[in-house]
Design an enzyme around this catalytic site. Structure first.
Site, short mmCIF file in Angstrom:
data_model
loop_
_atom_site.label_atom_id
_atom_site.label_comp_id
_atom_site.label_asym_id
_atom_site.label_seq_id
_atom_site.Cartn_x
_atom_site.Cartn_y
_atom_site.Cartn_z
N GLY A 1 -45.51 13.94 3.30
CA GLY A 1 -46.17 13.74 4.59
C GLY A 1 -45.25 13.28 5.71
O GLY A 1 -45.41 13.70 6.86
N CYS B 1 -55.57 6.39 -6.48
CA CYS B 1 -55.55 7.52 -5.55
C CYS B 1 -55.34 6.98 -4.14
O CYS B 1 -56.23 6.39 -3.55
CB CYS B 1 -56.86 8.31 -5.63
SG CYS B 1 -56.88 9.69 -4.48
N CYS C 1 -30.04 -4.65 2.29
CA CYS C 1 -30.27 -3.40 1.57
C CYS C 1 -31.67 -3.50 0.96
O CYS C 1 -32.37 -4.50 1.13
CB CYS C 1 -29.19 -3.15 0.53
SG CYS C 1 -29.43 -3.94 -1.08
N ASN D 1 -35.56 15.46 -9.50
CA ASN D 1 -35.90 14.05 -9.39
C ASN D 1 -34.60 13.26 -9.25
O ASN D 1 -33.80 13.24 -10.18
CB ASN D 1 -36.66 13.64 -10.66
CG ASN D 1 -37.12 12.20 -10.61
OD1 ASN D 1 -36.63 11.39 -9.81
ND2 ASN D 1 -38.06 11.86 -11.46
N ASN E 1 -42.35 5.96 -3.72
CA ASN E 1 -42.33 5.06 -4.88
C ASN E 1 -41.06 4.22 -4.90
O ASN E 1 -40.05 4.55 -4.28
CB ASN E 1 -42.48 5.86 -6.19
CG ASN E 1 -41.33 6.83 -6.39
OD1 ASN E 1 -40.29 6.47 -6.93
ND2 ASN E 1 -41.49 8.07 -5.93
N LYS F 1 -41.76 22.41 -2.66
CA LYS F 1 -41.77 21.88 -1.29
C LYS F 1 -40.48 22.22 -0.56
O LYS F 1 -40.50 22.50 0.64
CB LYS F 1 -42.00 20.36 -1.31
CG LYS F 1 -43.44 19.99 -1.66
CD LYS F 1 -43.68 18.49 -1.57
CE LYS F 1 -45.14 18.19 -1.87
NZ LYS F 1 -45.44 16.75 -1.88
#
Ligand code: ATP
Ligand code: ZN
Length: 290
Positions: A46, A211, A189, A113, A147, A90
């Site tokens: 997003g 969710c 940091c 990843n 995350n 994506k």
């Protein structure tokens, strides 16, 4: 390049003429420099996708895009991706759209990843060689992930490679966002500032089985704050924001500067702090000429 060629012309079919007006109006001294910069964007969701589109339309030299995920119909309440792209990766979907918008921009796409053992090294390699000029590092890394682990990997990579980066996030309830500029050894940091993470970041950490809500508005505003900060830093105009928060419910935009923690648990952060001990960030002047 097209930017240079067209810098003096103002015609209706010149995609850069309105950007060049920034120069004539004295806001930006040398807009053409945008084409010499390379920016890595980790997480093309997003916030990352909209930031990528903004930088593409601004004529950035090069973008490195990282995301392991594919476009899903659940992403359609955000901007950028379209239903016909559902199922595509994506990064591929973004490459198609962005290169169509501005063919002058160079792209590198990575569908993996960044946190896994076998991808972290290739991730470091791509950042160290991802500059606009051969064998040069990228100029900036943008973290647009959702995350904690991925943010920790970006933090580790940038401390290790001594690359400046900007963190971004939107809360799980979709009504607040933030951006934060990280300069290894000179600002906090991601591991330096547990109080900040506890105070504002905890809701940004994706929890298993929850969710999260999302709004195209909050994500678009956060992407706008992020892309604006990138332009201000790269083209050296205005004051670069160190931490800019956004609270949608009250239209509150808190700003602050977070100093490095002299006892940070990140070894590379401590190395960078040692290197910069005679060059601390001035907290009076948030305009950073670094
Ligand atoms: P939602 O989970 O709400 O359906 P999302 O997963 O698309 O949405 P966003 O906040 O819109 O979340 O975007 C975050 C992006 O960061 C996602 O596209 C996700 O795939 C990407 N991402 C997260 N962690 C990693 C990682 N470790 N490596 C590469 N990409 C990552
Ligand atoms: Zn630190």
């Amino acid at each position: 390049s097209k930017i240079e060629e067209m810098s003096s012309e103002v015609t209706d079919d010149n995609p850069y003429s309105r950007l060049m007006a920034l120069k004539r109006m004295g806001i930006v001294e040398n807009y053409e420099r945008i084409k010499d910069y390379s920016v890595a964007i980790v997480g093309i969701g997003g916030v990352g996708s909209v930031t990528a589109e903004m930088l593409t339309r601004c004529g950035i030299g090069k973008l490195l895009l990282y995301d392991f995920d594919t476009v899903s119909m659940a992403n359609m309440n955000r901007l950028f991706f379209t239903p016909d792209q559902a199922g595509m990766s994506k990064v591929d979907a973004s490459y198609k759209t962005l290169t169509n918008i501005n063919p002058d921009v160079e792209f590198e796409c990575y569908q993996y990843n960044i946190t896994t053992m076998d991808h972290f090294d290739p991730f470091l390699q791509s950042l160290s060689n991802g500059g606009k000029a051969p064998k040069k590092p990228v100029d900036l890394v943008l973290s647009c992930v959702d995350n904690f682990e991925a943010r920790m990997s970006v933090n580790q990579a940038c401390n290790e490679l001594d690359i400046k980066w900007m963190e971004s996030g939107v809360s799980e309830d979709a009504v607040s966002g933030h951006i934060q500029f990280m300069i290894p050894g000179r600002t906090a940091c991601y591991q330096c500032a547990p109080p900040l993470i506890v105070a504002s970041g905890v809701k940004q950490i994706k929890r298993e089985g929850v969710c999260a809500a999302s709004l195209p508005t909050t994500m678009g505003i956060t992407a706008g704050l992020l892309a604006q900060n990138v332009l201000k830093y790269l083209l050296n105009f205005g004051s670069v924001g160190y931490y800019v928060g956004y609270s949608a419910l009250t239209d509150f935009f808190p700003t602050m500067v977070v100093k490095p923690n002299p006892h940070c648990s990140n070894r590379w952060c401590m190395v960078r702090q040692e290197q910069h001990k005679d060059n601390p960030l001035s907290l009076q002047n948030t305009n950073c000429n670094v």
